[in-house]
Design a protein around this motif. Structure first.
Motif, PDB file in Angstrom:
ATOM      1  N   ASP A 126       0.848  -1.199   0.000  1.00  0.00           N
ATOM      2  CA  ASP A 126       0.000   0.000   0.000  1.00  0.00           C
ATOM      3  C   ASP A 126       0.878   1.241   0.000  1.00  0.00           C
ATOM      4  N   LYS A 150      -0.805  -8.560  -2.728  1.00  0.00           N
ATOM      5  CA  LYS A 150      -2.080  -7.866  -2.590  1.00  0.00           C
ATOM      6  C   LYS A 150      -1.907  -6.389  -2.883  1.00  0.00           C
ATOM      7  N   SER A 202     -10.229  -7.369  10.571  1.00  0.00           N
ATOM      8  CA  SER A 202      -9.199  -7.368  11.611  1.00  0.00           C
ATOM      9  C   SER A 202      -9.330  -6.177  12.555  1.00  0.00           C
ATOM     10  N   GLN A 213      -6.409  -0.977  13.595  1.00  0.00           N
ATOM     11  CA  GLN A 213      -5.880  -2.258  13.102  1.00  0.00           C
ATOM     12  C   GLN A 213      -5.387  -3.089  14.294  1.00  0.00           C
ATOM     13  N   TYR A 267      -3.078  -6.654  15.228  1.00  0.00           N
ATOM     14  CA  TYR A 267      -2.161  -7.650  14.674  1.00  0.00           C
ATOM     15  C   TYR A 267      -2.056  -8.879  15.558  1.00  0.00           C
ATOM     16  N   ARG A 281       2.600  -3.345   6.428  1.00  0.00           N
ATOM     17  CA  ARG A 281       3.596  -2.469   7.039  1.00  0.00           C
ATOM     18  C   ARG A 281       4.638  -3.231   7.852  1.00  0.00           C
TER      19      ARG A 281
HETATM   20  O1  S5P Z   1     -10.083  -6.997   7.781  1.00  0.00           O
HETATM   21  C1  S5P Z   1      -9.221  -6.575   7.015  1.00  0.00           C
HETATM   22  C2  S5P Z   1      -9.288  -6.806   5.641  1.00  0.00           C
HETATM   23  C3  S5P Z   1      -8.256  -6.378   4.826  1.00  0.00           C
HETATM   24  S1  S5P Z   1      -8.282  -6.885   3.175  1.00  0.00           S
HETATM   25  N1  S5P Z   1      -8.136  -5.889   7.499  1.00  0.00           N
HETATM   26  C4  S5P Z   1      -7.127  -5.439   6.694  1.00  0.00           C
HETATM   27  O2  S5P Z   1      -6.162  -4.856   7.206  1.00  0.00           O
HETATM   28  N2  S5P Z   1      -7.198  -5.630   5.330  1.00  0.00           N
HETATM   29  C5  S5P Z   1      -6.140  -5.100   4.422  1.00  0.00           C
HETATM   30  O3  S5P Z   1      -4.904  -5.713   4.753  1.00  0.00           O
HETATM   31  C6  S5P Z   1      -5.916  -3.602   4.487  1.00  0.00           C
HETATM   32  O4  S5P Z   1      -6.681  -2.945   3.494  1.00  0.00           O
HETATM   33  C7  S5P Z   1      -4.423  -3.457   4.218  1.00  0.00           C
HETATM   34  O5  S5P Z   1      -4.180  -3.355   2.830  1.00  0.00           O
HETATM   35  C8  S5P Z   1      -3.824  -4.765   4.709  1.00  0.00           C
HETATM   36  C9  S5P Z   1      -3.182  -4.708   6.074  1.00  0.00           C
HETATM   37  O6  S5P Z   1      -2.061  -3.870   6.057  1.00  0.00           O
HETATM   38  P1  S5P Z   1      -1.042  -3.751   7.298  1.00  0.00           P
HETATM   39  O7  S5P Z   1      -0.096  -2.711   6.864  1.00  0.00           O
HETATM   40  O8  S5P Z   1      -1.852  -3.362   8.509  1.00  0.00           O
HETATM   41  O9  S5P Z   1      -0.421  -5.125   7.465  1.00  0.00           O
END
Ligand code: S5P
Length: 274
Positions: free
Chosen positions: A38, A60, A151, A219, A221, A240
């Protein structure tokens, strides 16, 4: 139990070409890592993909993030997909009436159906969103993931909504290959007569990170071990956690991708050994 079988064995039982190709790629490359890229500049986007491609079964994308998008970016992305042997997943999250999603999937600036092996949709409009997307995607041998769970803190995608999403997938098994979800969905909300051992939905799971518990915007994790072993998911999506805050640090990005690949694969080996 499907989650105890190898990806390679499961590939033999699938019927959708994108599902088969994904599982075969995972088995062949020994990786269940999907890197989420992203980043707003297409130069960084392509450089990151070139760096993490060897460690990934799936890349993705959110192509609508690219501020300098033109269709040549897609041509470069397709070259990288062949060079490094990964599939492409445009995370478009379609969520409209059948007619509209058909136009959005096939056309516009991005022409997603032309190049993205897998895309996803929110089940919120009902089965017509799947019907619309299938009318474009099936002839091109594409696959769809439904967002059965998310998530994020406070998500509304749970309980009866999640069960209805799984039921919607059961009724469209030729095109719906699985879910964006946080756990296995085989048998969830199944009506009598459905044998959950015969269902083999692919579970592609975002919200994976080894260093952080979350971000400032909801978010959350979990680790590859929690996702793959404890929750029985199939593919870890890491964004990230791999490209961090400096898209130019290619060596660091490469070593992080390698680390997540190893963590994801050893979790999978733990799981299938029971
Ligand atoms: O429930 C979700 C669904 C998706 S597709 N939670 C998410 O975080 N995503 C996607 O996964 C979100 O749009 C982003 O592109 C990626 C997570 O990114 P990160 O940087 O937090 O790992």
């Amino acid at each position: 139990n499907m989650h105890l079988k190898s990806y390679g064995e499961r590939a033999k039982q699938q019927t959708n070409p994108a599902a088969i190709q994904l599982l075969q790629t995972m088995e062949r490359k020994k990786t269940n890592l999907c890197v989420s890229v992203d980043t707003p500049k297409s130069e960084d986007f392509l450089a990151i993909i070139d760096a993490v491609g060897p460690y990934s079964c799936l890349i993705k994308t959110h192509v609508d993030i690219l501020e300098d998008f033109d269709y040549s970016v897609i041509e470069r992305l397709e070259e990288l997909s062949k060079k490094h042997d990964f599939l492409i997943f445009e995370d478009r999250k379609f969520a409209d009436i059948g007619n509209t999603v058909t136009l959005q999937y096939a056309g516009g600036v991005h022409k997603i159906a032309k190049w993205s092996h897998i895309t996803n949709a929110h089940p919120v409009p009902g089965p017509s969103v799947v019907q619309g997307l299938a009318s474009v995607g099936l002839p091109l041998r594409r696959g769809l993931l439904l967002l059965a769970e998310m998530s994020t803190k406070g998500t509304l995608a749970n309980g009866a909504y999640t069960e209805a999403a799984v039921q919607m997938a059961r009724q469209n098994r030729d095109f719906v290959i699985g879910f964006i979800a946080q756990r296995r969905m085989d048998g969830v909300g199944a009506p009598p007569g459905v044998d959950s051992d015969d269902e083999d939905f692919l579970i592609i799971t975002p919200g994976v990170g080894l260093e952080q518990k979350g971000d400032k915007m909801g978010q959350q994790y979990r680790t590859p071990q929690q996702v793959i072993v404890e929750s029985g998911c199939d593919v870890i999506i890491v964004g990230r956690g791999i490209y961090g805050d400096n898209p130019k640090a290619v060596d660091l990005i490469t070593s992080r991708a390698e680390r997540y690949m190893k963590e994801g694969w050893s979790a999978y080996l733990d799981r299938i050994s029971g």
